[in-house]
Design a protein around this motif. Structure first.
Motif, PDB file in Angstrom:
ATOM      1  N   GLY A  93      33.222 -78.774   2.744  1.00 25.53           N
ATOM      2  CA  GLY A  93      34.621 -79.108   2.493  1.00 25.53           C
ATOM      3  C   GLY A  93      35.155 -78.737   1.133  1.00 25.53           C
ATOM      4  O   GLY A  93      36.114 -79.340   0.670  1.00 25.53           O
ATOM      5  N   TYR A 145      40.772 -78.460   4.613  1.00 26.02           N
ATOM      6  CA  TYR A 145      39.743 -79.055   5.466  1.00 26.02           C
ATOM      7  C   TYR A 145      40.237 -80.364   6.078  1.00 26.02           C
ATOM      8  O   TYR A 145      41.138 -81.013   5.545  1.00 26.02           O
ATOM      9  N   SER A 146      39.570 -80.771   7.150  1.00 25.87           N
ATOM     10  CA  SER A 146      39.827 -82.092   7.727  1.00 25.87           C
ATOM     11  C   SER A 146      39.325 -83.151   6.744  1.00 25.87           C
ATOM     12  O   SER A 146      38.446 -82.889   5.915  1.00 25.87           O
ATOM     13  N   MET A 187      35.557 -83.509   7.023  1.00 27.95           N
ATOM     14  CA  MET A 187      34.716 -82.516   6.339  1.00 27.95           C
ATOM     15  C   MET A 187      34.705 -82.774   4.834  1.00 27.95           C
ATOM     16  O   MET A 187      33.663 -82.639   4.184  1.00 27.95           O
ATOM     17  N   TYR A 239      24.533 -78.494  12.305  1.00 24.51           N
ATOM     18  CA  TYR A 239      25.970 -78.300  12.484  1.00 24.51           C
ATOM     19  C   TYR A 239      26.273 -77.226  13.527  1.00 24.51           C
ATOM     20  O   TYR A 239      27.125 -77.422  14.398  1.00 24.51           O
ATOM     21  N   PRO A 298      28.898 -78.949  16.129  1.00 26.36           N
ATOM     22  CA  PRO A 298      29.718 -79.309  14.968  1.00 26.36           C
ATOM     23  C   PRO A 298      30.388 -80.679  15.066  1.00 26.36           C
ATOM     24  O   PRO A 298      30.387 -81.451  14.115  1.00 26.36           O
ATOM     25  N   LYS A 299      30.943 -80.997  16.212  1.00 23.36           N
ATOM     26  CA  LYS A 299      31.676 -82.250  16.359  1.00 23.36           C
ATOM     27  C   LYS A 299      30.751 -83.472  16.342  1.00 23.36           C
ATOM     28  O   LYS A 299      31.187 -84.558  15.975  1.00 23.36           O
ATOM     29  N   VAL A 312      29.885 -83.754  12.309  1.00 23.59           N
ATOM     30  CA  VAL A 312      31.045 -84.162  11.496  1.00 23.59           C
ATOM     31  C   VAL A 312      32.164 -84.560  12.463  1.00 23.59           C
ATOM     32  O   VAL A 312      32.966 -83.725  12.876  1.00 23.59           O
ATOM     33  N   THR A 350      35.923 -83.082  12.571  1.00 21.57           N
ATOM     34  CA  THR A 350      36.082 -81.728  12.058  1.00 21.57           C
ATOM     35  C   THR A 350      37.188 -81.008  12.824  1.00 21.57           C
ATOM     36  O   THR A 350      37.417 -81.301  14.001  1.00 21.57           O
ATOM     37  N   LYS A 351      37.861 -80.086  12.163  1.00 16.61           N
ATOM     38  CA  LYS A 351      38.895 -79.295  12.833  1.00 16.61           C
ATOM     39  C   LYS A 351      38.280 -78.149  13.638  1.00 16.61           C
ATOM     40  O   LYS A 351      38.962 -77.531  14.441  1.00 16.61           O
TER      41      LYS A 351
END
Length: 126
Positions: free
Chosen positions: A61, A68-69, A72, A90, A94-95, A98, A101-102
């Motif tokens: 991030g 970033y979200s 993150m 990750y 990914p989700k 984090v 996350t976007k």
């Protein structure tokens, strides 16, 4: 503090559960075509996603000029750095790693693909 402990456990578990695999950066470049819609690795330039040039060792991030979200940014503030074990976790999901996350990519399910993408990213992180 719980978030730091969680990421530490995930990193260690990933490292222990996935013994070192042979990595092939050329194969990783081919797999990275799935990532190129949003990311670039051979230049330090943001696209829809942040530049992955120099990502190995970077705190999550923190790439300049990328929005970033909050999730993150919080991951980075909790100590998440992009190293091989963390990226392995990750890139698989990914989700799950984090939450919030976007990144919309569902992840790479094949361990060899993940290892090869990391090898490819390493070529731009020296």
């Amino acid at each position: 503090m719980r978030l730091v402990a969680f990421f530490a456990v995930v990193s260690v578990a990933t490292f222990v559960a996935n013994p070192s695999q042979a990595q092939d950066s050329a194969a990783g470049e081919k797999v990275f075509t799935k990532c190129k819609v949003c990311h670039i690795a051979d230049e330090d330039k943001n696209k829809i996603g942040p530049s992955l040039h120099g990502v190995i060792g970077r705190t999550a991030g923190t790439h300049p000029d990328f929005k970033y979200s909050d999730a993150m940014i919080a991951a980075g503030k909790s100590g998440v750095k992009w190293d091989e074990p963390t990226l392995t976790t990750y890139l698989h999901d990914p989700k799950a790693m984090v939450k919030g996350t976007k990144m919309t990519f569902p992840g790479l399910k094949n361990d060899a693909d993940v290892a090869n993408v990391i090898a490819y990213l390493k070529t731009f992180s020296k």
